[in-house]
Design a protein around this motif. Structure first.
Motif, mmCIF file in Angstrom:
data_model
loop_
_atom_site.group_PDB
_atom_site.id
_atom_site.type_symbol
_atom_site.label_atom_id
_atom_site.label_comp_id
_atom_site.label_asym_id
_atom_site.label_seq_id
_atom_site.Cartn_x
_atom_site.Cartn_y
_atom_site.Cartn_z
ATOM 1 N N HIS A 209 41.778 40.620 44.557
ATOM 2 C CA HIS A 209 42.011 41.082 43.180
ATOM 3 C C HIS A 209 43.076 42.180 43.179
ATOM 4 N N TYR B 135 40.775 40.993 32.854
ATOM 5 C CA TYR B 135 40.309 40.054 33.878
ATOM 6 C C TYR B 135 39.459 38.985 33.199
ATOM 7 N N PRO C 257 43.986 32.708 42.825
ATOM 8 C CA PRO C 257 44.156 33.976 42.111
ATOM 9 C C PRO C 257 45.470 33.924 41.309
#
Length: 201
Positions: free
Chosen positions: A115, A123, A192
């Motif tokens: 992250h 998020y 991600p």
């Protein structure tokens, strides 16, 4: 006809939990966390309920007015979460839900490691659309409403795609892969993805 979106509250907890459970029962990552199908049917809803509780307490849950889709958002400050905070929460989840299942804790640690930090951002923890309603643009509408605010406020956004199909949707919305995919041990990939704010629409 547009999608009417409202902010969920505690009264919507069961609705949102059922929706996420149905949407993610066959998700590759959920299947990795709970490989046994019968066990997943009974334990997966409890994990989704814990996620809903966390976001209702610290973030925002958007839901389509007809209850067919929801999105769980957490604001992340520039300094990020406390060191090890995410993985500690997942360790507590494991202890409460399924003490013998190390993958509940592992998924938290691995996603925390990739992250991004250093910039405040929104998020997108999870987004779920009822299985019979997928492909109608509900997910795009839910995400789009927050991305419009991100553009106005010049805030980036971040998420982890859990399937190639969802990754393609997020790419259309301006998200790009951060570094490289996350390979879960003996399991599927996660992607991600980061989105820089654009011009206000």
């Amino acid at each position: 006809m547009g999608v009417v979106i409202r902010t969920a509250d505690r009264a919507d907890r069961e609705l949102v939990t059922r929706l996420l459970d149905a949407a993610f029962q066959d998700d590759p990552v959920s299947g990795w966390i709970f490989p046994e199908e019968e066990y997943r049917r009974t334990t997966h809803p409890r994990l989704m309920a814990a996620f809903v509780d966390a976001v209702l307490a610290e973030g925002r849950v958007d839901v389509a007015e007809d209850g067919a889709a929801c999105a769980l958002w957490l604001p992340v400050p520039a300094e990020g979460a406390d060191e090890g905070g995410d993985s500690e929460e997942f360790a507590q989840l494991r202890e409460a839900l399924d003490p013998d299942n190390e993958r509940i804790e592992l998924i938290g640690r691995l996603t925390a490691e990739v992250h991004p930090s250093g910039r405040a951002h929104e998020y997108l923890w999870m987004i779920g659309v009822a299985p019979g309603r997928q492909g109608e643009g509900l997910g795009t509408a839910l995400i789009g409403s927050v991305l419009e605010r991100c553009d106005r406020e010049q805030l980036p956004a971040y998420l982890e795609a859990s399937s190639a199909r969802s990754r393609a949707l997020y790419e259309r919305l301006g998200f790009e892969l951060v570094d490289r995919p996350l390979e879960l041990p003996d399991g599927p990939r996660m992607w991600p993805m980061w989105r820089e704010p654009g011009q206000p629409r």
